[in-house]
Design an enzyme around this catalytic site. Structure first.
Site, PDB file in Angstrom:
ATOM      1  N   HIS A 268      31.556  43.137  34.721  1.00  0.00           N
ATOM      2  CA  HIS A 268      32.633  42.254  35.186  1.00  0.00           C
ATOM      3  C   HIS A 268      32.206  40.794  35.304  1.00  0.00           C
ATOM      4  O   HIS A 268      32.606  40.078  36.230  1.00  0.00           O
ATOM      5  CB  HIS A 268      33.193  42.748  36.515  1.00  0.00           C
ATOM      6  CG  HIS A 268      33.874  44.082  36.432  1.00  0.00           C
ATOM      7  ND1 HIS A 268      34.522  44.521  35.300  1.00  0.00           N
ATOM      8  CD2 HIS A 268      33.997  45.086  37.356  1.00  0.00           C
ATOM      9  CE1 HIS A 268      35.026  45.728  35.523  1.00  0.00           C
ATOM     10  NE2 HIS A 268      34.717  46.102  36.757  1.00  0.00           N
TER      11      HIS A 268
ATOM     12  N   HIS B 198      41.842  44.027  38.446  1.00  0.00           N
ATOM     13  CA  HIS B 198      41.136  45.196  38.972  1.00  0.00           C
ATOM     14  C   HIS B 198      41.790  45.676  40.272  1.00  0.00           C
ATOM     15  O   HIS B 198      41.105  45.973  41.242  1.00  0.00           O
ATOM     16  CB  HIS B 198      39.665  44.853  39.216  1.00  0.00           C
ATOM     17  CG  HIS B 198      38.747  46.033  39.185  1.00  0.00           C
ATOM     18  ND1 HIS B 198      38.814  47.052  40.116  1.00  0.00           N
ATOM     19  CD2 HIS B 198      37.741  46.368  38.336  1.00  0.00           C
ATOM     20  CE1 HIS B 198      37.884  47.943  39.847  1.00  0.00           C
ATOM     21  NE2 HIS B 198      37.226  47.563  38.762  1.00  0.00           N
TER      22      HIS B 198
ATOM     23  N   GLU C 210      42.715  49.305  34.069  1.00  0.00           N
ATOM     24  CA  GLU C 210      42.314  47.948  33.724  1.00  0.00           C
ATOM     25  C   GLU C 210      42.486  47.707  32.226  1.00  0.00           C
ATOM     26  O   GLU C 210      41.647  48.095  31.414  1.00  0.00           O
ATOM     27  CB  GLU C 210      40.850  47.732  34.102  1.00  0.00           C
ATOM     28  CG  GLU C 210      40.494  48.112  35.528  1.00  0.00           C
ATOM     29  CD  GLU C 210      39.017  48.411  35.675  1.00  0.00           C
ATOM     30  OE1 GLU C 210      38.184  47.618  35.199  1.00  0.00           O
ATOM     31  OE2 GLU C 210      38.691  49.476  36.244  1.00  0.00           O
TER      32      GLU C 210
END
Length: 342
Positions: free
Chosen positions: A105, A174, A308
Protein backbone atom coordinates in the site's frame (compact mmCIF):
# COMPACT_ATOMS: atom_id res chain seq x y z
CA UNK A 1 -26.10 18.58 1.26
CA UNK A 2 -22.47 18.79 2.37
CA UNK A 3 -21.36 19.93 5.83
CA UNK A 4 -17.76 20.76 6.78
CA UNK A 5 -16.50 20.27 10.32
CA UNK A 6 -13.19 20.31 12.19
CA UNK A 7 -11.90 16.82 12.99
CA UNK A 8 -8.64 17.64 14.75
CA UNK A 9 -5.12 18.93 14.38
CA UNK A 10 -2.08 17.21 12.89
CA UNK A 11 1.13 17.01 14.97
CA UNK A 12 2.53 19.90 12.90
CA UNK A 13 -0.48 22.07 13.65
CA UNK A 14 -2.40 21.66 10.40
CA UNK A 15 -6.15 21.51 10.83
CA UNK A 16 -8.03 18.48 9.51
CA UNK A 17 -11.61 18.77 8.28
CA UNK A 18 -14.32 16.21 7.65
CA UNK A 19 -17.12 16.45 5.12
CA UNK A 20 -20.55 14.99 5.79
CA UNK A 21 -22.67 14.16 2.76
CA UNK A 22 -26.42 13.74 3.40
CA UNK A 23 -28.52 12.24 0.62
CA UNK A 24 -32.24 12.36 -0.22
CA UNK A 25 -33.04 9.56 2.25
CA UNK A 26 -31.07 11.19 5.08
CA UNK A 27 -28.31 8.61 4.64
CA UNK A 28 -24.82 9.87 5.49
CA UNK A 29 -21.28 9.50 4.27
CA UNK A 30 -18.40 11.17 6.11
CA UNK A 31 -15.03 11.59 4.38
CA UNK A 32 -11.95 13.14 5.97
CA UNK A 33 -9.08 15.19 4.60
CA UNK A 34 -6.82 12.78 6.48
CA UNK A 35 -6.07 9.89 4.12
CA UNK A 36 -9.15 10.93 2.12
CA UNK A 37 -10.70 8.28 4.35
CA UNK A 38 -14.30 7.14 4.67
CA UNK A 39 -15.23 7.57 8.34
CA UNK A 40 -18.93 6.73 8.15
CA UNK A 41 -21.50 5.21 5.79
CA UNK A 42 -24.91 5.24 7.46
CA UNK A 43 -27.53 3.44 5.38
CA UNK A 44 -31.23 2.78 5.87
CA UNK A 45 -32.07 -0.92 6.15
CA UNK A 46 -35.33 -2.77 5.53
CA UNK A 47 -36.29 -2.40 9.20
CA UNK A 48 -36.24 1.38 8.80
CA UNK A 49 -33.19 1.82 11.01
CA UNK A 50 -29.91 3.40 9.96
CA UNK A 51 -26.72 1.34 10.24
CA UNK A 52 -23.19 2.67 9.87
CA UNK A 53 -21.53 -0.02 7.74
CA UNK A 54 -17.97 1.40 7.79
CA UNK A 55 -15.43 0.36 10.43
CA UNK A 56 -13.39 3.19 11.87
CA UNK A 57 -12.36 5.28 14.87
CA UNK A 58 -13.71 8.24 16.81
CA UNK A 59 -10.64 10.49 16.77
CA UNK A 60 -7.96 11.75 14.43
CA UNK A 61 -5.30 10.54 16.87
CA UNK A 62 -6.54 6.97 16.43
CA UNK A 63 -6.34 7.28 12.65
CA UNK A 64 -2.80 8.66 12.92
CA UNK A 65 -1.68 5.49 14.70
CA UNK A 66 -3.84 3.12 12.64
CA UNK A 67 -2.12 0.21 10.87
CA UNK A 68 -5.25 -1.27 9.27
CA UNK A 69 -5.99 1.46 6.69
CA UNK A 70 -9.60 1.81 7.87
CA UNK A 71 -11.43 3.69 5.11
CA UNK A 72 -8.23 5.11 3.60
CA UNK A 73 -7.38 6.09 0.06
CA UNK A 74 -4.36 3.93 -0.73
CA UNK A 75 -1.40 4.79 -3.00
CA UNK A 76 0.94 5.44 -4.66
CA UNK A 77 0.62 1.73 -5.33
CA UNK A 78 -2.08 -0.40 -3.70
CA UNK A 79 -1.34 -3.96 -2.58
CA UNK A 80 2.10 -5.60 -2.70
CA UNK A 81 5.25 -4.94 -4.71
CA UNK A 82 7.73 -7.83 -4.57
CA UNK A 83 10.95 -7.37 -2.63
CA UNK A 84 10.26 -3.65 -2.28
CA UNK A 85 11.79 -2.75 -5.61
CA UNK A 86 11.21 -2.41 -9.36
CA UNK A 87 13.19 -1.39 -12.42
CA UNK A 88 11.75 1.22 -14.77
CA UNK A 89 13.49 2.78 -17.78
CA UNK A 90 16.74 1.14 -16.70
CA UNK A 91 16.67 2.55 -13.16
CA UNK A 92 16.03 0.40 -10.10
CA UNK A 93 13.92 2.01 -7.41
CA UNK A 94 13.90 0.79 -3.81
CA UNK A 95 10.82 1.11 -1.63
CA UNK A 96 10.24 0.58 2.10
CA UNK A 97 9.59 -3.07 2.95
CA UNK A 98 6.67 -2.70 5.32
CA UNK A 99 5.10 -6.13 4.77
CA UNK A 100 7.78 -8.73 5.32
CA UNK A 101 9.96 -8.71 2.20
CA UNK A 102 7.42 -6.68 0.23
CA UNK A 103 6.05 -3.15 0.01
CA UNK A 104 2.36 -2.87 0.86
CA UNK A 105 0.00 0.00 0.00
CA UNK A 106 2.75 2.46 -0.91
CA UNK A 107 5.06 2.00 2.06
CA UNK A 108 5.16 3.18 5.67
CA UNK A 109 3.87 6.63 4.72
CA UNK A 110 1.67 5.91 1.72
CA UNK A 111 -1.37 8.00 0.84
CA UNK A 112 -3.23 6.44 3.76
CA UNK A 113 -0.95 8.50 6.04
CA UNK A 114 -1.19 11.79 4.14
CA UNK A 115 -3.24 14.93 4.67
CA UNK A 116 -5.18 15.92 1.56
CA UNK A 117 -6.36 19.39 0.59
CA UNK A 118 -10.05 19.87 -0.16
CA UNK A 119 -12.54 22.04 -2.00
CA UNK A 120 -16.33 21.83 -2.18
CA UNK A 121 -17.51 21.97 -5.80
CA UNK A 122 -21.31 21.93 -6.20
CA UNK A 123 -22.47 18.50 -4.97
CA UNK A 124 -19.02 16.98 -4.49
CA UNK A 125 -15.75 17.49 -2.65
CA UNK A 126 -12.45 17.32 -4.51
CA UNK A 127 -9.60 16.03 -2.36
CA UNK A 128 -6.10 16.65 -3.74
CA UNK A 129 -2.65 15.40 -2.85
CA UNK A 130 0.82 16.17 -4.17
CA UNK A 131 3.30 13.33 -3.75
CA UNK A 132 6.86 14.57 -4.40
CA UNK A 133 9.58 12.83 -6.39
CA UNK A 134 10.91 9.76 -4.54
CA UNK A 135 8.11 9.89 -1.97
CA UNK A 136 8.47 6.43 -0.38
CA UNK A 137 10.88 5.68 -3.23
CA UNK A 138 8.50 6.23 -6.18
CA UNK A 139 9.75 8.37 -9.08
CA UNK A 140 8.23 11.66 -10.16
CA UNK A 141 6.02 14.40 -8.79
CA UNK A 142 2.59 12.80 -8.61
CA UNK A 143 -0.71 14.67 -8.34
CA UNK A 144 -3.95 13.00 -7.31
CA UNK A 145 -7.45 14.47 -7.33
CA UNK A 146 -10.28 12.42 -5.82
CA UNK A 147 -13.73 13.78 -6.67
CA UNK A 148 -16.22 12.37 -4.15
CA UNK A 149 -20.01 12.61 -4.08
CA UNK A 150 -22.84 10.78 -2.33
CA UNK A 151 -26.39 10.48 -3.64
CA UNK A 152 -29.16 7.87 -3.38
CA UNK A 153 -26.92 5.64 -1.27
CA UNK A 154 -24.08 5.67 -3.81
CA UNK A 155 -20.64 6.93 -2.84
CA UNK A 156 -18.76 7.85 -6.00
CA UNK A 157 -14.97 8.20 -5.95
CA UNK A 158 -13.59 9.43 -9.26
CA UNK A 159 -9.81 9.66 -9.44
CA UNK A 160 -7.61 11.70 -11.77
CA UNK A 161 -3.85 11.51 -11.48
CA UNK A 162 -0.76 12.60 -13.38
CA UNK A 163 3.00 12.44 -12.85
CA UNK A 164 5.96 14.23 -14.47
CA UNK A 165 7.87 10.93 -14.66
CA UNK A 166 6.89 7.43 -15.71
CA UNK A 167 5.73 5.70 -12.53
CA UNK A 168 3.69 2.72 -11.38
CA UNK A 169 0.35 3.85 -9.95
CA UNK A 170 -2.58 2.04 -8.39
CA UNK A 171 -5.13 3.93 -6.32
CA UNK A 172 -7.83 2.23 -4.28
CA UNK A 173 -10.10 2.73 -1.33
CA UNK A 174 -9.61 0.46 1.68
CA UNK A 175 -12.93 0.73 3.46
CA UNK A 176 -13.84 -2.16 5.75
CA UNK A 177 -17.54 -3.00 5.49
CA UNK A 178 -19.83 -4.75 7.89
CA UNK A 179 -23.22 -4.59 6.22
CA UNK A 180 -24.99 -5.44 9.47
CA UNK A 181 -23.44 -2.32 10.98
CA UNK A 182 -19.94 -1.81 12.33
CA UNK A 183 -19.37 -3.46 15.69
CA UNK A 184 -22.23 -5.91 15.15
CA UNK A 185 -20.13 -9.05 14.89
CA UNK A 186 -18.76 -11.14 12.06
CA UNK A 187 -19.13 -10.69 8.30
CA UNK A 188 -18.71 -14.43 7.69
CA UNK A 189 -22.45 -14.95 7.17
CA UNK A 190 -22.68 -12.17 4.59
CA UNK A 191 -23.41 -13.43 1.10
CA UNK A 192 -20.94 -12.48 -1.63
CA UNK A 193 -20.87 -12.65 -5.40
CA UNK A 194 -17.78 -11.71 -7.44
CA UNK A 195 -18.20 -11.46 -11.19
CA UNK A 196 -14.85 -12.98 -12.07
CA UNK A 197 -13.70 -16.22 -13.64
CA UNK A 198 -10.01 -15.83 -12.78
CA UNK A 199 -7.98 -14.94 -9.71
CA UNK A 200 -4.35 -14.69 -8.63
CA UNK A 201 -2.85 -17.45 -6.57
CA UNK A 202 -0.59 -16.12 -3.82
CA UNK A 203 2.75 -17.11 -2.34
CA UNK A 204 3.55 -17.54 1.34
CA UNK A 205 3.82 -13.73 1.70
CA UNK A 206 0.43 -13.23 -0.01
CA UNK A 207 2.08 -11.76 -3.09
CA UNK A 208 -0.17 -12.22 -6.11
CA UNK A 209 1.25 -14.64 -8.67
CA UNK A 210 0.93 -14.93 -12.45
CA UNK A 211 -0.54 -16.41 -14.54
CA UNK A 212 -4.16 -15.96 -13.57
CA UNK A 213 -5.92 -19.16 -12.52
CA UNK A 214 -9.50 -20.26 -13.06
CA UNK A 215 -11.83 -20.09 -10.07
CA UNK A 216 -13.62 -23.21 -11.33
CA UNK A 217 -13.62 -25.92 -8.69
CA UNK A 218 -11.76 -23.78 -6.11
CA UNK A 219 -12.59 -22.02 -2.85
CA UNK A 220 -12.33 -18.75 -4.79
CA UNK A 221 -15.41 -19.29 -6.93
CA UNK A 222 -17.95 -16.61 -6.01
CA UNK A 223 -19.55 -16.42 -9.44
CA UNK A 224 -22.77 -17.43 -7.73
CA UNK A 225 -23.87 -15.95 -4.42
CA UNK A 226 -22.30 -17.77 -1.47
CA UNK A 227 -21.93 -17.13 2.21
CA UNK A 228 -18.32 -16.18 2.90
CA UNK A 229 -18.10 -18.81 5.63
CA UNK A 230 -19.07 -21.55 3.13
CA UNK A 231 -15.96 -20.93 1.04
CA UNK A 232 -13.65 -20.35 4.00
CA UNK A 233 -14.84 -23.60 5.56
CA UNK A 234 -13.43 -25.53 2.62
CA UNK A 235 -10.05 -24.95 4.33
CA UNK A 236 -8.02 -24.96 1.14
CA UNK A 237 -4.25 -24.60 1.62
CA UNK A 238 -4.39 -21.09 0.14
CA UNK A 239 -7.00 -19.99 2.68
CA UNK A 240 -5.08 -21.51 5.56
CA UNK A 241 -1.97 -19.69 4.33
CA UNK A 242 -3.90 -16.38 4.38
CA UNK A 243 -4.65 -16.71 8.11
CA UNK A 244 -7.88 -18.56 7.52
CA UNK A 245 -9.58 -16.17 5.13
CA UNK A 246 -9.29 -14.34 1.83
CA UNK A 247 -6.61 -11.84 0.85
CA UNK A 248 -6.63 -12.50 -2.87
CA UNK A 249 -6.98 -10.65 -6.15
CA UNK A 250 -9.60 -11.21 -8.85
CA UNK A 251 -9.73 -10.13 -12.48
CA UNK A 252 -12.43 -7.58 -13.42
CA UNK A 253 -13.54 -7.23 -17.03
CA UNK A 254 -16.86 -5.36 -16.83
CA UNK A 255 -17.14 -1.77 -15.58
CA UNK A 256 -20.86 -1.40 -16.36
CA UNK A 257 -22.04 -4.20 -14.07
CA UNK A 258 -21.01 -4.67 -10.44
CA UNK A 259 -17.65 -6.34 -9.92
CA UNK A 260 -18.97 -7.66 -6.61
CA UNK A 261 -22.23 -7.76 -4.66
CA UNK A 262 -22.44 -8.41 -0.91
CA UNK A 263 -25.48 -8.57 1.39
CA UNK A 264 -25.61 -8.35 5.18
CA UNK A 265 -27.29 -11.41 6.67
CA UNK A 266 -29.05 -9.52 9.48
CA UNK A 267 -29.67 -6.09 7.93
CA UNK A 268 -30.36 -7.02 4.32
CA UNK A 269 -28.23 -4.05 3.27
CA UNK A 270 -26.68 -4.67 -0.14
CA UNK A 271 -23.36 -3.36 -1.41
CA UNK A 272 -22.52 -3.24 -5.11
CA UNK A 273 -18.99 -2.32 -6.16
CA UNK A 274 -18.41 -0.78 -9.60
CA UNK A 275 -15.01 0.09 -11.07
CA UNK A 276 -13.17 0.44 -14.37
CA UNK A 277 -9.94 -0.91 -12.89
CA UNK A 278 -8.77 -4.40 -13.88
CA UNK A 279 -8.51 -6.09 -10.49
CA UNK A 280 -10.36 -6.49 -7.21
CA UNK A 281 -8.78 -7.56 -3.91
CA UNK A 282 -11.03 -9.45 -1.52
CA UNK A 283 -9.87 -9.14 2.08
CA UNK A 284 -12.00 -10.65 4.84
CA UNK A 285 -10.35 -8.90 7.78
CA UNK A 286 -8.22 -11.91 8.68
CA UNK A 287 -5.73 -9.76 10.62
CA UNK A 288 -7.88 -7.05 12.17
CA UNK A 289 -6.87 -8.44 15.56
CA UNK A 290 -8.66 -6.92 18.54
CA UNK A 291 -9.05 -3.17 18.55
CA UNK A 292 -11.35 -0.48 19.85
CA UNK A 293 -13.35 1.21 17.11
CA UNK A 294 -15.79 4.08 17.02
CA UNK A 295 -18.86 4.44 19.23
CA UNK A 296 -17.29 2.18 21.87
CA UNK A 297 -17.30 -0.85 19.58
CA UNK A 298 -14.57 -3.48 19.53
CA UNK A 299 -13.49 -5.16 16.31
CA UNK A 300 -12.03 -8.63 15.90
CA UNK A 301 -10.84 -10.75 12.98
CA UNK A 302 -13.54 -11.15 10.33
CA UNK A 303 -15.63 -8.26 11.66
CA UNK A 304 -15.14 -6.35 8.41
CA UNK A 305 -14.27 -7.02 4.77
CA UNK A 306 -12.76 -4.97 1.97
CA UNK A 307 -13.33 -5.07 -1.79
CA UNK A 308 -10.44 -3.03 -3.19
CA UNK A 309 -10.67 -2.19 -6.89
CA UNK A 310 -7.14 -1.58 -8.18
CA UNK A 311 -4.42 -2.37 -10.68
CA UNK A 312 -2.95 -5.85 -10.42
CA UNK A 313 -0.52 -6.25 -7.50
CA UNK A 314 3.17 -6.20 -8.42
CA UNK A 315 2.29 -5.48 -12.06
CA UNK A 316 5.43 -3.34 -12.38
CA UNK A 317 7.49 -6.53 -11.91
CA UNK A 318 5.15 -9.03 -13.57
CA UNK A 319 4.86 -8.77 -17.39
CA UNK A 320 1.93 -11.19 -17.50
CA UNK A 321 -0.25 -8.64 -15.68
CA UNK A 322 -1.66 -5.55 -17.45
CA UNK A 323 0.78 -2.65 -17.34
CA UNK A 324 0.25 -0.32 -14.39
CA UNK A 325 2.88 2.29 -15.34
CA UNK A 326 1.53 5.70 -16.27
CA UNK A 327 3.53 7.76 -18.72
CA UNK A 328 4.95 11.14 -17.81
CA UNK A 329 2.45 13.95 -18.31
CA UNK A 330 -0.48 11.73 -19.26
CA UNK A 331 -3.59 12.16 -17.14
CA UNK A 332 -5.16 8.93 -15.96
CA UNK A 333 -8.72 8.44 -14.73
CA UNK A 334 -10.26 5.66 -12.68
CA UNK A 335 -13.35 5.23 -10.54
CA UNK A 336 -14.74 3.22 -7.65
CA UNK A 337 -18.43 3.46 -6.80
CA UNK A 338 -20.04 1.90 -3.74
CA UNK A 339 -23.81 1.52 -4.18
CA UNK A 340 -25.64 0.75 -0.95
CA UNK A 341 -29.31 -0.13 -0.55
CA UNK A 342 -31.76 -2.85 0.38
Amino acid sequence: MIEKSLFGTMPDGQRVYNFTFIDEKNQRAVVSEYACAILELSVKAKDGKFYDVALGYDTLEEYLSDTRNFGATVGRYANRIAEGKFTLNGVTYHLPRNNGRNTLHGGFKGFGKKLFSSEIQDDCVVFTLDSPDLDEGFPGNFKLAAKISFSDGTLKMNYEYVCDHDTPASITNHNYFNLNGHGRGTILNHTLKINSERYCKADENLLALAPLASVEGTSFDFRHEKKIIEKISEYSPEIIQAKGGFDHCYEIKDSKNPAAVAVGDMSGIKLEVFSDMPALQLYTGNSIGHCRGKDGAFYNNFDGFALEAQQFPNAVNEPLFPCAVIKAGEKTNAFIHYKLGN
